[in-house]
Design an enzyme around this catalytic site. Structure first.
Site, PDB file in Angstrom:
ATOM      1  CG  ASP A 194      -5.034  -5.683   4.691  1.00 39.87           C
ATOM      2  OD1 ASP A 194      -6.101  -6.177   4.045  1.00 39.87           O
ATOM      3  OD2 ASP A 194      -3.794  -6.054   4.331  1.00 39.87           O
ATOM      4  CD  GLU A 230      -8.524  -9.427   5.768  1.00 35.23           C
ATOM      5  OE1 GLU A 230      -9.011 -10.136   4.837  1.00 35.23           O
ATOM      6  OE2 GLU A 230      -7.156  -9.276   5.955  1.00 35.23           O
TER       7      GLU A 230
HETATM    8  C1  QV4 Z   1       2.761 -13.602  -6.364  1.00 30.17           C
HETATM    9  C2  QV4 Z   1       2.697 -14.955  -6.102  1.00 30.17           C
HETATM   10  C3  QV4 Z   1       3.345 -15.479  -4.786  1.00 30.17           C
HETATM   11  C4  QV4 Z   1       4.841 -14.750  -5.005  1.00 30.17           C
HETATM   12  C5  QV4 Z   1       4.688 -13.134  -5.252  1.00 30.17           C
HETATM   13  C6  QV4 Z   1       6.250 -12.787  -5.656  1.00 30.17           C
HETATM   14  O1  QV4 Z   1       1.259 -15.351  -6.061  1.00 30.17           O
HETATM   15  O2  QV4 Z   1       3.309 -16.722  -4.648  1.00 30.17           O
HETATM   16  O3  QV4 Z   1       5.474 -14.975  -3.706  1.00 30.17           O
HETATM   17  O4  QV4 Z   1       3.885 -13.162  -6.624  1.00 30.17           O
HETATM   18  O5  QV4 Z   1       6.131 -11.374  -5.446  1.00 30.17           O
HETATM   19  C7  QV4 Z   1      -1.109 -10.112  -5.318  1.00 30.17           C
HETATM   20  C8  QV4 Z   1      -1.323 -11.276  -5.978  1.00 30.17           C
HETATM   21  C9  QV4 Z   1      -0.380 -12.343  -5.864  1.00 30.17           C
HETATM   22  C10 QV4 Z   1       1.103 -12.015  -5.821  1.00 30.17           C
HETATM   23  C11 QV4 Z   1       1.056 -10.726  -4.824  1.00 30.17           C
HETATM   24  C12 QV4 Z   1       2.531 -10.086  -4.713  1.00 30.17           C
HETATM   25  O6  QV4 Z   1      -2.650 -11.735  -6.218  1.00 30.17           O
HETATM   26  O7  QV4 Z   1      -0.421 -13.203  -6.821  1.00 30.17           O
HETATM   27  O8  QV4 Z   1       1.878 -13.022  -5.378  1.00 30.17           O
HETATM   28  O9  QV4 Z   1       0.085  -9.557  -5.291  1.00 30.17           O
HETATM   29  O10 QV4 Z   1       2.829  -9.346  -5.775  1.00 30.17           O
HETATM   30  C13 QV4 Z   1      -5.138  -8.440  -1.989  1.00 30.17           C
HETATM   31  C14 QV4 Z   1      -4.829  -9.496  -3.117  1.00 30.17           C
HETATM   32  C15 QV4 Z   1      -3.955 -10.463  -3.260  1.00 30.17           C
HETATM   33  C16 QV4 Z   1      -2.688  -9.556  -3.666  1.00 30.17           C
HETATM   34  C17 QV4 Z   1      -2.576  -8.640  -2.715  1.00 30.17           C
HETATM   35  C18 QV4 Z   1      -1.463  -7.607  -2.889  1.00 30.17           C
HETATM   36  O11 QV4 Z   1      -6.277 -10.482  -2.505  1.00 30.17           O
HETATM   37  O12 QV4 Z   1      -4.222 -11.389  -4.293  1.00 30.17           O
HETATM   38  O13 QV4 Z   1      -1.660 -10.057  -4.020  1.00 30.17           O
HETATM   39  O14 QV4 Z   1      -3.772  -7.816  -2.338  1.00 30.17           O
HETATM   40  O15 QV4 Z   1      -1.380  -6.793  -3.968  1.00 30.17           O
HETATM   41  C19 QV4 Z   1      -5.547 -14.161   3.332  1.00 30.17           C
HETATM   42  C20 QV4 Z   1      -5.230 -13.159   4.209  1.00 30.17           C
HETATM   43  C21 QV4 Z   1      -6.135 -12.066   4.250  1.00 30.17           C
HETATM   44  C22 QV4 Z   1      -6.188 -11.436   3.016  1.00 30.17           C
HETATM   45  C23 QV4 Z   1      -6.683 -12.775   1.897  1.00 30.17           C
HETATM   46  C24 QV4 Z   1      -6.747 -12.251   0.622  1.00 30.17           C
HETATM   47  O16 QV4 Z   1      -5.299 -13.757   5.572  1.00 30.17           O
HETATM   48  O17 QV4 Z   1      -5.513 -10.983   5.182  1.00 30.17           O
HETATM   49  O18 QV4 Z   1      -5.680 -13.818   2.000  1.00 30.17           O
HETATM   50  N1  QV4 Z   1      -7.289 -10.322   2.942  1.00 30.17           N
HETATM   51  C25 QV4 Z   1      -6.500  -8.956   2.838  1.00 30.17           C
HETATM   52  C26 QV4 Z   1      -7.274  -7.754   1.807  1.00 30.17           C
HETATM   53  C27 QV4 Z   1      -6.704  -8.119   0.449  1.00 30.17           C
HETATM   54  C28 QV4 Z   1      -5.212  -8.143   0.148  1.00 30.17           C
HETATM   55  C29 QV4 Z   1      -4.543  -8.467   1.527  1.00 30.17           C
HETATM   56  C30 QV4 Z   1      -4.963  -8.889   2.539  1.00 30.17           C
HETATM   57  C31 QV4 Z   1      -3.161  -8.236   1.522  1.00 30.17           C
HETATM   58  O19 QV4 Z   1      -8.516  -7.968   2.087  1.00 30.17           O
HETATM   59  O20 QV4 Z   1      -7.232  -7.638  -0.459  1.00 30.17           O
HETATM   60  O21 QV4 Z   1      -4.629  -8.943  -0.871  1.00 30.17           O
HETATM   61  O22 QV4 Z   1      -2.890  -6.921   1.690  1.00 30.17           O
HETATM   62  O23 QV4 Z   1      -6.688 -14.822   3.566  1.00 30.17           O
END
Ligand code: QV4
Ligand code: CA
Length: 490
Positions: A194, A230
């Site tokens: 990831d 990824e």
């Molecule tokens: C929120 C605010 C932030 C703030 C934070 C404070 O938005 O500004 O700093 O609170 O703690 C979730 C929420 C997000 C939240 C965050 C932290 O959506 O709003 O921040 O948690 O609590 C998945 C989801 C994310 C989620 C994350 C962790 O898509 O929304 O965040 O899981 O739960 C980029 C990357 C790529 C990524 C893609 C989605 O380059 O790597 O974005 N894809 C992978 C996975 C994806 C996962 C992650 C990475 C992170 O496929 O499913 O994100 O592990 O392109």
């Protein structure tokens, strides 16, 4: 690194998103029978339990420790699944989250470990403040990634507030590789890594270098874990997918976007343009790419792609065309998405229900029952699973016998192993095709469940037999409307 470990003759993986280990264990018999190679499972580690919104799928991407308890099941259930599936020749790839731990706040994880993100304390590992990037490595005002044009920020600052692990630390490398080696010992065959864009290639190289060979109970001695990373690279940032190909495969997000645009006919795109699909479209080399039509992020507007582009089960007709093309074509390692249903509701370009977790109650996942309205099971759709068999039959045989009408009708073969016609225009048509297939009688596997005459399927919609003559020619009527494709294979 990166031998794609499939049993001989198999090549296609499926992501059983949010499935429980016990359900995957049962599903592996079906997968084995239908020629699937492997399952990508949801993250296996202990995760944060988020209650606002209630138990979203994305809580699985916030590690609290490397203990094995999550809503997919416990360690014993996981081990039982791996062993059963391996015995059936269906291998398990784990979604590994090693860039970060949780977002801000504190609490207790899914396996009982406490954590406090604000003091960067994760005693279940244990990790403490020194194991994370801080102001020495990340200079942005709030410690978050603010500019994707700055590679240093992208890798050393927090991705959406997620506490960013110091991948250069020997201790962190030790903890993460111990966990991965535990999984390898259990019989896991590889990893989806990831958020690799957010980790330095050199740190990943060091991590992979610490990994053991696969378990010799199921794999030949010396087999390395299969690694696919990824990295979302749509072509506009300094960090590129190709920066990671020397380490293993990389997710090619342009593939699903390009096919979505073509099948939707966005911007004047046509099926006939696909004759050179792949590298010459600005995608990675097929031997470096892991491809898919949609994934768990972009089917709900996370990651990259966009609702007007990416195809999902919500647009089943176009989705089946996209999967059929992907599986018939020769490019990349294919991963099929298997989704659960949710009330997708796009308001001003955002799905307001994008967070919703799997079917179930109070954060407890319901049993996966295909086609009950909750679990979509795209991997079991006849038009997809039969094309997995087509894909296996054609494995290693180059594309041949290309034909198109300059518009949205195409056909191609696979050097005598398979032949497909796709009609993305409004009306049926009939003509004689040079298939390259050996003379004989074939069933259309898009509509029939048996590829050997007499063709048959329970639904009664089977389009029957097609005869290829001694010069490889076949008269084929290609329907329009639902499933406007005919696919034949040896
Ligand atoms: C929120 C605010 C932030 C703030 C934070 C404070 O938005 O500004 O700093 O609170 O703690 C979730 C929420 C997000 C939240 C965050 C932290 O959506 O709003 O921040 O948690 O609590 C998945 C989801 C994310 C989620 C994350 C962790 O898509 O929304 O965040 O899981 O739960 C980029 C990357 C790529 C990524 C893609 C989605 O380059 O790597 O974005 N894809 C992978 C996975 C994806 C996962 C992650 C990475 C992170 O496929 O499913 O994100 O592990 O392109
Ligand atoms: Ca990072």
């Amino acid at each position: 690194l990166g031998s794609y470990y499939c049993q001989t003759g198999r090549d296609v993986a499926v992501h059983l998103f949010e499935w429980k280990w016990a359900d995957i264990e049962k599903e592996c018999s079906w997968l084995a029978e239908h020629g699937y190679c492997a399952v990508q499972v949801s993250p296996v580690h202990e995760n944060r339990v988020i209650t606002d919104p209630p138990y979203p799928w994305y809580q699985r991407y916030q590690p609290v420790s490397y203990k094995m308890g999550s809503r997919s099941g416990n360690d014993a259930q996981f081990r039982s699944m791996v062993s059963t599936c391996n015995n059936l020749g269906v291998f398990i790839y784990v979604d590994g989250v090693f860039n970060h731990m949780t977002g801000g706040g504190s609490g207790v994880g899914s396996d009982g470990s406490s954590f406090n993100a604000d003091s960067k304390s994760y005693p279940g590992v244990p990790y403490g403040e020194n194991d994370f990037h801080g102001s020495a490595e990340c200079q942005t005002s709030n410690g978050e990634i603010q500019d994707y044009n700055d590679a240093n920020q992208v890798r050393n600052c927090m991705l959406v507030g997620l506490r960013d692990l110091k991948g250069s630390s020997e201790y962190v490398r030790g903890m993460t590789s111990d966990f991965m080696n535990y999984l390898i010992g259990v019989g896991v065959a590889g990893f989806r890594m990831d958020a690799c864009k957010h980790m330095w290639p050199g740190d990943l190289e060091a991590l992979y270098g610490r990994l053991n060979n696969l378990n010799t109970q199921w794999f030949p001695a010396g087999t390395r874990p299969y690694i696919y990373q990824e990295v979302i690279d749509m072509g506009s940032e300094p960090i590129q997918a190709s920066d990671y190909t020397y380490l293993g495969r990389v997710t090619e997000f342009k593939h699903g976007k390009n096919l979505g645009d073509v099948i939707r006919k966005n911007n004047g795109q046509r099926l006939s343009y696909l004759s050179n699909f792949g590298e010459s479209w600005g995608q990675l080399s097929g031997t470096d790419a892991l491809v898919f039509i949609d994934n768990h992020d972009n089917q709900r507007g996370h990651g990259a792609g966009g609702f007007g582009t990416i195809l999902t089960f919500f647009e089943a007709n176009m989705y089946k065309i996209a999967n059929a093309f992907e599986l018939a074509w020769q490019y990349g390692h294919v991963r099929i998405m298997s989704s659960y249903n949710w009330p997708r509701n796009i308001v001003n370009g955002v799905d307001v229900n994008d967070w919703m977790g799997p079917p179930g109650n109070g954060g407890v996942t319901a049993n996966a029952v295909c086609f009950n309205g909750d679990w979509i099971c795209e991997h079991r759709w006849r038009q997809i699973s039969n094309m997995v068999r087509f894909h296996n039959a054609a494995l290693g045989y180059p594309v041949s016998n290309w034909w198109d009408n300059g518009g949205d009708r195409i056909a191609f073969g696979r050097s005598g192993r398979g032949f497909i016609v796709i009609n993305n225009e409004g009306s049926e048509f009939s003509q004689s095709f040079s298939t390259g297939l050996p003379a004989g009688t074939y069933c259309d596997v898009i509509s029939c469940d048996n590829n050997r005459p007499p063709c048959g399927n329970s639904g009664g919609s089977c389009r029957g037999e097609f005869t290829v003559d001694g010069s490889g020619m076949a008269q084929i009527t290609v329907p329009s409307g639902e499933d406007p494709m005919i696919a034949l294979h040896v």
